[in-house]
Design a protein around this motif. Sequence first.
Motif: not given
Length: 98
Positions: A62-65, A83-84, A89-90, A97-98
Amino acid sequence: MGYLSDVLRDEYGNLEVREVYSSKLGETDVEIVEVSSGGEKFIAMFQSIPVKDEIYKWSLIITSAHNTRTIKGMDKLDAINLALKSSIDAMIKGIKGE
């Protein structure tokens, strides 16, 4: 729809899920999805291959900015679901930004 798309839609009603690519390469299922949450997006790639007796060898990227997560394992579907969910969730918390 693929497995990851189905899990995301079932578990997270507030996410917009767009399947980018879904295919079966030999015995390996491969799926790439784009997920939107509150104006932010992340891309997820999931692949799995049956090993034996309802056990799958799988991986998720999984990748984001903001970050990237990579996990893999060899589990039954209920353990893969956990696991998914934990990884998604993470990623959502990271986007917020939590």
